[in-house]
Write an enzyme that holds these catalytic residues in place. Structure first.
Site, mmCIF file in Angstrom:
data_model
loop_
_atom_site.group_PDB
_atom_site.id
_atom_site.type_symbol
_atom_site.label_atom_id
_atom_site.label_comp_id
_atom_site.label_asym_id
_atom_site.label_seq_id
_atom_site.Cartn_x
_atom_site.Cartn_y
_atom_site.Cartn_z
ATOM 1 C CG ASP A 127 2.040 -0.974 -1.615
ATOM 2 O OD1 ASP A 127 1.823 0.245 -1.534
ATOM 3 O OD2 ASP A 127 2.820 -1.479 -2.448
ATOM 4 C CG ASP A 154 1.637 2.390 -6.914
ATOM 5 O OD1 ASP A 154 0.399 2.459 -6.814
ATOM 6 O OD2 ASP A 154 2.346 3.366 -7.218
#
Length: 475
Positions: A259, A261
């Site tokens: 991922d 963020d």
């Protein structure tokens, strides 16, 4: 051993037992917290012996040794007499022909940078004329007595008592915990061994190998990872415990998916975008609140994302370029990606953010695949508040992981996924190993593994690499 060695040279001094003197292979059989030395002159101690007190113990025999005569027996197996003592046991050897190994690897990582909450004892209550004895109830007023039992207190932190590292007692406590789970049918005893992956004196990362693993008919690996005793142990000793089957795929991943963020970077990009808007003044706080609730799984991600993007209407498209220098890359990410590239591991970033920043970051870090959301920009070069195509949310991340693995010809057992939010859960579940990185509580509970450290380089320890090997890969 030389014949003129004096006993004084081999007498150990008292002090804290060191991990290098730990013999975990015999602990599970005897269910003891410590295994004090036998003082028999013919007994030798290997590097894995847990010793409570060696003061006055004579490790070296008083008599000279003759060379091995080539006739070993069950009661007198061959032993190396110079250097470290050694027993010819086979806990980590290949299994007997016709059988399969069934080993469980537990990686203990000490959270050295995590603040500890000091243990606070139960408060005392002043004496009164109440029939309820002081200190036995949260109130002395019977009318206010709670109808539900009090919430269980956090276990007392033990690392500040026994050392801010993976101490011998920490390992012993974990082995005792694992010994409470039943073994497969027909297995009489279990063996264990350990490796300090960084420092043998004060290790922050220790890999324990248990053979065999607890009976899967009693407790599956997925349930074992979520067992309350494991969680309690982690809180007591301030460690993360990662449990994996000792398979070939554990040591040789071929695809790692991240991922973006709060994983590859420490911020949430959409919050950074909202913070640039000053009218209305509370817009940034409103968007951050929606983001937090979505990441905790309280809101459906796709709907929450569309709502937040709509609030960004009117921002210039150049805002993405302006935010590039603001992005704060998580500690250890460049080193981790350099190591993975040198190992020939493919990498990907699947972001619920925006492709202008995700694609740029992937290029800067040398990531092989990058996917994120695409926003609509009008003729004047401003955001319309709309999203083009499918949103990269829970289901889309899972689909992209499967698609990348298929196109690269990589089995899912050799795929590792790393994320922090609820929208990463399907991706983490589909990978061979799903790692929750400083994640939200729900993600910590459901992921295969959890890391709550400071540097993402810790991920390499889950593959069995030592700090020496990590340094070689990141140099």
């Amino acid at each position: 051993m030389a014949a003129d060695d004096s006993p004084a040279k081999h007498t150990s001094t008292s002090g804290r037992p060191q991990l290098s003197s730990m013999r975990t292979s015999s602990y599970l059989k005897e269910h003891q917290q410590y295994r004090p030395p036998k003082l028999s002159p013919d007994n030798h101690f290997g590097i894995d012996t847990v010793v409570e007190d060696l003061q006055g113990a004579r490790i070296s025999p008083p008599k000279n040794f003759g060379p091995f005569n080539g006739v070993p027996s069950k009661d007198d197996p061959p032993r190396i007499l110079e250097g470290a003592s050694h027993d010819f046991t086979h806990p980590n050897c290949a299994p007997t022909r016709g059988t399969k190994s069934d080993r469980l690897v537990a990686t203990l990582i000490y959270k050295s940078t995590s603040p500890r909450t000091p243990h606070v004892p139960s408060p005392g209550f002043p004496s009164s004329n109440s029939d309820i004895p002081a200190n036995l109830a949260p109130t002395t007023n019977i009318e206010s007595f709670p109808l539900e039992p009090p919430v269980a207190a956090e276990p007392e932190p033990l690392d500040h008592l026994y050392g801010s590292y993976i101490s011998p007692l920490c390992v012993t406590s974990f082995l005792h915990l694992m010994s409470t789970f039943p073994l497969p049918q027909g297995v009489g005893e279990s063996t264990s061994s350990h490796r300090c992956l960084d420092d043998p004196e004060h290790p922050l990362v220790v890999e324990l190998t248990l053979s065999p693993a607890p009976s899967p008919s009693y407790l599956s690996l997925a349930d074992l990872r979520k067992h309350e005793l494991i969680y309690r142990f982690e809180r007591e000793w301030n460690v993360d415990v990662v449990l994996q089957r000792d398979t070939l795929w554990r040591r040789y991943p071929r695809l790692v998916v991240f991922d973006m963020d709060s994983t590859l970077i420490t911020q949430e990009v959409i919050d950074l975008l909202a913070a640039t808007i000053t009218d209305p003044p509370d817009l940034g706080a409103k968007v951050a609140d929606i983001t937090s609730r979505a990441m905790h799984g309280e809101l459906e991600f796709e709907a929450a994302f569309r709502e937040r993007v709509a609030l960004l209407k009117g921002l210039p498209a150049t805002i993405f370029q302006q935010l590039r220098p603001v992005l704060d890359i998580t500690k250890g990410v460049p080193e981790l990606l350099k190591a993975l590239k040198r190992l020939g591991v493919k990498t990907a970033v699947l972001s619920g953010g925006f492709i202008p920043l995700t694609g740029w970051l992937a290029g800067e870090l040398g990531i092989d695949h990058a996917y994120a959301n695409e926003v609509v920009i009008d003729d004047s070069g401003r955001l319309t508040g709309e999203v083009k195509g499918r949103i990269v949310g829970r289901e889309r991340k899972q689909e992209l992981l499967l698609e990348i693995a298929k196109n690269e010809g990589i089995a899912l057992e050799q795929v590792v996924a790393v994320g922090d939010g609820a929208n990463d859960l399907l991706m983490l579940d589909k990978a061979g190993l799903g790692v929750a990185w400083n994640a939200k509580p729900r993600v910590q509970l459901e992921a295969n593994a959890r890391l709550n450290g400071e540097s993402l380089v810790d991920l390499l320890y889950l593959f069995g690499l030592t700090s020496e090997e990590v340094d070689l890969l990141t140099a």
